[in-house]
Write a protein that holds these residues in place. Structure first.
Motif, PDB file in Angstrom:
ATOM      1  N   LYS A 264       0.645  -1.352  -0.168  1.00  0.00           N
ATOM      2  CA  LYS A 264       0.342   0.049  -0.198  1.00  0.00           C
ATOM      3  C   LYS A 264       0.604   0.801  -0.529  1.00  0.00           C
ATOM      4  O   LYS A 264       0.451   2.391  -0.795  1.00  0.00           O
ATOM      5  CB  LYS A 264      -0.800  -0.364   1.448  1.00  0.00           C
ATOM      6  N   ALA A 265       2.036   1.096   0.639  1.00  0.00           N
ATOM      7  CA  ALA A 265       2.512   2.097   0.989  1.00  0.00           C
ATOM      8  C   ALA A 265       3.383   2.888  -0.447  1.00  0.00           C
ATOM      9  O   ALA A 265       3.612   3.835  -1.214  1.00  0.00           O
ATOM     10  CB  ALA A 265       4.070   2.047   1.853  1.00  0.00           C
ATOM     11  N   PHE A 266       3.775   1.433  -0.950  1.00  0.00           N
ATOM     12  CA  PHE A 266       4.157   1.536  -2.794  1.00  0.00           C
ATOM     13  C   PHE A 266       3.071   2.263  -3.581  1.00  0.00           C
ATOM     14  O   PHE A 266       3.950   3.301  -4.378  1.00  0.00           O
ATOM     15  CB  PHE A 266       4.681   0.304  -3.488  1.00  0.00           C
ATOM     16  N   LEU A 267       2.110   1.286  -3.683  1.00  0.00           N
ATOM     17  CA  LEU A 267       0.802   2.360  -4.643  1.00  0.00           C
ATOM     18  C   LEU A 267       0.213   3.873  -4.134  1.00  0.00           C
ATOM     19  O   LEU A 267       0.341   4.941  -5.006  1.00  0.00           O
ATOM     20  CB  LEU A 267      -0.130   1.778  -4.145  1.00  0.00           C
ATOM     21  N   ASN A 268       0.973   4.265  -3.272  1.00  0.00           N
ATOM     22  CA  ASN A 268       0.423   5.861  -2.361  1.00  0.00           C
ATOM     23  C   ASN A 268       1.453   6.400  -3.218  1.00  0.00           C
ATOM     24  O   ASN A 268       1.491   7.692  -3.123  1.00  0.00           O
ATOM     25  CB  ASN A 268       1.092   5.396  -0.770  1.00  0.00           C
ATOM     26  N   ASN A 269       2.891   6.325  -3.897  1.00  0.00           N
ATOM     27  CA  ASN A 269       3.484   6.552  -4.291  1.00  0.00           C
ATOM     28  C   ASN A 269       3.394   7.634  -5.428  1.00  0.00           C
ATOM     29  O   ASN A 269       3.550   8.787  -6.141  1.00  0.00           O
ATOM     30  CB  ASN A 269       5.124   6.317  -4.676  1.00  0.00           C
ATOM     31  N   ASN A 270       1.834   6.679  -6.050  1.00  0.00           N
ATOM     32  CA  ASN A 270       1.877   7.514  -7.434  1.00  0.00           C
ATOM     33  C   ASN A 270       0.760   8.721  -6.689  1.00  0.00           C
ATOM     34  O   ASN A 270       1.015   9.385  -7.820  1.00  0.00           O
ATOM     35  CB  ASN A 270       0.285   6.329  -8.033  1.00  0.00           C
ATOM     36  N   TRP A 271       0.495   9.079  -6.077  1.00  0.00           N
ATOM     37  CA  TRP A 271      -0.085  10.061  -5.330  1.00  0.00           C
ATOM     38  C   TRP A 271       1.092  11.675  -4.591  1.00  0.00           C
ATOM     39  O   TRP A 271       0.226  12.437  -5.354  1.00  0.00           O
ATOM     40  CB  TRP A 271      -1.232  10.053  -4.306  1.00  0.00           C
ATOM     41  N   ALA A 272       1.795  10.924  -4.545  1.00  0.00           N
ATOM     42  CA  ALA A 272       3.546  11.715  -4.440  1.00  0.00           C
ATOM     43  C   ALA A 272       3.726  12.095  -5.523  1.00  0.00           C
ATOM     44  O   ALA A 272       3.565  13.190  -5.227  1.00  0.00           O
ATOM     45  CB  ALA A 272       3.967  11.249  -3.183  1.00  0.00           C
ATOM     46  N   GLY A 273       3.974  11.816  -6.537  1.00  0.00           N
ATOM     47  CA  GLY A 273       4.342  12.192  -7.764  1.00  0.00           C
ATOM     48  C   GLY A 273       3.370  13.005  -8.481  1.00  0.00           C
ATOM     49  O   GLY A 273       3.241  13.780  -8.961  1.00  0.00           O
ATOM     50  N   LEU A 274       1.654  12.399  -8.409  1.00  0.00           N
ATOM     51  CA  LEU A 274       0.587  13.474  -9.004  1.00  0.00           C
ATOM     52  C   LEU A 274       0.929  14.621  -8.797  1.00  0.00           C
ATOM     53  O   LEU A 274       0.486  15.799  -9.035  1.00  0.00           O
ATOM     54  CB  LEU A 274      -0.623  12.618  -9.391  1.00  0.00           C
ATOM     55  N   SER A 275       0.652  14.159  -7.573  1.00  0.00           N
ATOM     56  CA  SER A 275       1.010  15.558  -6.050  1.00  0.00           C
ATOM     57  C   SER A 275       1.428  16.681  -6.462  1.00  0.00           C
ATOM     58  O   SER A 275       1.782  18.039  -6.767  1.00  0.00           O
ATOM     59  CB  SER A 275       0.324  15.705  -4.894  1.00  0.00           C
ATOM     60  N   LEU A 276       3.371  16.272  -6.497  1.00  0.00           N
ATOM     61  CA  LEU A 276       3.601  17.141  -7.577  1.00  0.00           C
ATOM     62  C   LEU A 276       4.276  17.859  -8.216  1.00  0.00           C
ATOM     63  O   LEU A 276       4.044  18.719  -9.363  1.00  0.00           O
ATOM     64  CB  LEU A 276       4.748  16.824  -6.724  1.00  0.00           C
ATOM     65  N   PHE A 277       3.450  16.654  -9.635  1.00  0.00           N
ATOM     66  CA  PHE A 277       3.702  17.223 -11.058  1.00  0.00           C
ATOM     67  C   PHE A 277       2.489  18.900 -10.992  1.00  0.00           C
ATOM     68  O   PHE A 277       2.498  19.554 -11.369  1.00  0.00           O
ATOM     69  CB  PHE A 277       3.169  16.034 -11.849  1.00  0.00           C
ATOM     70  N   VAL A 278       1.132  18.041 -10.706  1.00  0.00           N
ATOM     71  CA  VAL A 278      -0.465  19.307 -10.221  1.00  0.00           C
ATOM     72  C   VAL A 278       0.375  20.127 -10.066  1.00  0.00           C
ATOM     73  O   VAL A 278       0.191  21.833 -10.498  1.00  0.00           O
ATOM     74  CB  VAL A 278      -1.451  19.038  -9.827  1.00  0.00           C
ATOM     75  N   ALA A 279       1.209  20.236  -8.848  1.00  0.00           N
ATOM     76  CA  ALA A 279       1.610  21.799  -8.447  1.00  0.00           C
ATOM     77  C   ALA A 279       2.748  22.416  -8.944  1.00  0.00           C
ATOM     78  O   ALA A 279       2.081  23.521  -9.363  1.00  0.00           O
ATOM     79  CB  ALA A 279       2.649  21.316  -6.996  1.00  0.00           C
ATOM     80  N   LEU A 280       3.670  21.138  -9.836  1.00  0.00           N
ATOM     81  CA  LEU A 280       4.508  22.073 -10.916  1.00  0.00           C
ATOM     82  C   LEU A 280       3.602  22.825 -11.920  1.00  0.00           C
ATOM     83  O   LEU A 280       3.867  24.083 -12.556  1.00  0.00           O
ATOM     84  CB  LEU A 280       5.301  20.994 -11.547  1.00  0.00           C
ATOM     85  N   GLY A 281       2.477  21.927 -12.465  1.00  0.00           N
ATOM     86  CA  GLY A 281       1.892  23.032 -13.438  1.00  0.00           C
ATOM     87  C   GLY A 281       1.255  23.964 -13.280  1.00  0.00           C
ATOM     88  O   GLY A 281       1.284  25.046 -13.831  1.00  0.00           O
ATOM     89  N   VAL A 282       0.514  23.921 -12.418  1.00  0.00           N
ATOM     90  CA  VAL A 282      -0.021  25.193 -11.477  1.00  0.00           C
ATOM     91  C   VAL A 282      -0.040  26.340 -11.034  1.00  0.00           C
ATOM     92  O   VAL A 282       0.496  27.140 -11.516  1.00  0.00           O
ATOM     93  CB  VAL A 282      -1.423  24.836 -10.273  1.00  0.00           C
ATOM     94  N   ASP A 283       1.491  25.987 -10.480  1.00  0.00           N
ATOM     95  CA  ASP A 283       2.940  27.146 -10.267  1.00  0.00           C
ATOM     96  C   ASP A 283       2.922  27.978 -11.326  1.00  0.00           C
ATOM     97  O   ASP A 283       3.052  29.277 -11.197  1.00  0.00           O
ATOM     98  CB  ASP A 283       4.086  26.466  -9.875  1.00  0.00           C
ATOM     99  N   TYR A 284       3.134  26.665 -12.946  1.00  0.00           N
ATOM    100  CA  TYR A 284       3.551  27.740 -13.866  1.00  0.00           C
ATOM    101  C   TYR A 284       2.516  28.781 -14.529  1.00  0.00           C
ATOM    102  O   TYR A 284       2.266  29.203 -14.882  1.00  0.00           O
ATOM    103  CB  TYR A 284       3.613  27.304 -15.045  1.00  0.00           C
ATOM    104  N   LEU A 285       1.279  28.503 -14.674  1.00  0.00           N
ATOM    105  CA  LEU A 285      -0.495  28.977 -14.748  1.00  0.00           C
ATOM    106  C   LEU A 285      -0.114  30.289 -13.688  1.00  0.00           C
ATOM    107  O   LEU A 285      -1.084  31.716 -14.536  1.00  0.00           O
ATOM    108  CB  LEU A 285      -1.441  27.780 -14.401  1.00  0.00           C
ATOM    109  N   VAL A 286      -0.210  30.008 -12.427  1.00  0.00           N
ATOM    110  CA  VAL A 286      -0.360  31.358 -11.819  1.00  0.00           C
ATOM    111  C   VAL A 286       0.742  32.524 -11.633  1.00  0.00           C
ATOM    112  O   VAL A 286       0.447  33.518 -10.849  1.00  0.00           O
ATOM    113  CB  VAL A 286      -0.802  30.397 -10.286  1.00  0.00           C
TER     114      VAL A 286
END
Length: 286
Positions: A264-286
């Motif tokens: 479960k911990a291994f699978l949870n890394n998907n959300w860690a990576g997704l959140s960082l990518f989304v934050a990066l993308g939104v950071d450029y938008l704003v």
């Protein structure tokens, strides 16, 4: 056997039914494209890399199962894989690997010569990785290189160069990959010890959680430096904080070293990576 049944087996061989590996490979690749472009990457490059990640992850799974075909049948989690169970032959698996590899190379040929040169290194690393489990206790560290190779390729495709910033992101993803793949190896540790497969989970032993934490901290530091080099702002910082939260949650899950929570911990890394990518993308938008 019908064509539909055979296709379903091939999809399982390429691990298309388990997208977690593709997603973990995708997020840092997309981050690299966004950072290299300073925002929205070239659409052609973006499409090529998204397809390429899916295809190359499939290649990696096929060659991994080929290398482990005689061992997987002795491991609880892998004994039902198509090669281990005899659902496909070695010839079929290697043919599918070559076909997928040619598709990936065809995609690369649409990009610049530097990307083509880097792609040769990538396929060699992909082929070598499964066999590292035979002679080193650190296959996860080699996997970190394989899993991060799309980053310099992405920069090369978008800018024609691979700047220092790219290597900070490479280092971040390498550390992160070692951390989450060690969690993955903790799931199989007992079986791996029986059949002779080596891993960092075995190497780190009773200090596994502590070493994973060190790699998570190192990944965090490198993600911060990569963001600083690209002059990222508040939203990216919030993504970093979210990444820390997921890392702490993963440490809680692996505390008892039990199979299910470690997976479960291994699978949870998907959300860690997704959140960082989304934050990066939104950071450029704003």
């Amino acid at each position: 056997m019908s064509v539909k049944d055979k296709l379903e087996i091939y999809l399982r061989l390429a691990r298309m039914d388990r997208p977690i590996g593709t997603l973990l490979l995708m997020w840092p690749c997309l981050m690299a494209l966004v950072l290299a472009a300073g925002g929205m990457p070239d659409l052609k490059v973006l499409v090529i890399f998204i397809i390429g990640v899916v295809v190359m992850r499939a290649c990696g799974c096929i060659i991994n199962d080929y290398a482990d075909r005689k061992l997987d049948s002795h491991v609880e989690r892998t004994k039902s894989r198509p090669l281990a169970s005899g659902e496909v032959s070695v010839k079929e698996a290697l043919t599918l690997f070559v076909v997928m590899g040619l598709i990936a190379f065809g995609l690369v040929l649409m990009l610049n010569p530097l990307v083509v040169q880097l792609s040769f290194v990538g396929i060699i690393l992909t082929i070598i990785y499964p066999f590292t489990k035979r002679f080193t206790n650190m296959p996860q560290m080699f996997l970190g290189v394989v899993w991060s190779w799309s980053i310099p390729m992405a920069y090369a495709a978008q800018t024609g160069t691979v700047p220092a910033e790219a290597w900070w992101l490479f280092a971040a993803n390498w550390c992160w990959t070692v951390a989450y793949d060690t969690m993955y190896a903790m799931v199989d540790r007992d079986d791996d010890l029986k059949v002779g497969i080596k891993s960092t989970a075995i190497l780190f032993g009773k200090y596994d959680r502590q070493v994973i934490a060190l790699f998570q901290l190192a990944a965090l530091a490198c993600f911060i430096i990569a963001g600083w080099a690209a002059d990222r702002g508040l939203v990216y910082a919030l993504g970093i904080i979210t990444f820390v939260g997921f890392s702490l949650y993963q440490q809680k899950l692996i505390y008892g070293r039990e199979r299910a929570p470690c997976f479960k911990a291994f699978l949870n890394n998907n959300w860690a990576g997704l959140s960082l990518f989304v934050a990066l993308g939104v950071d450029y938008l704003v």
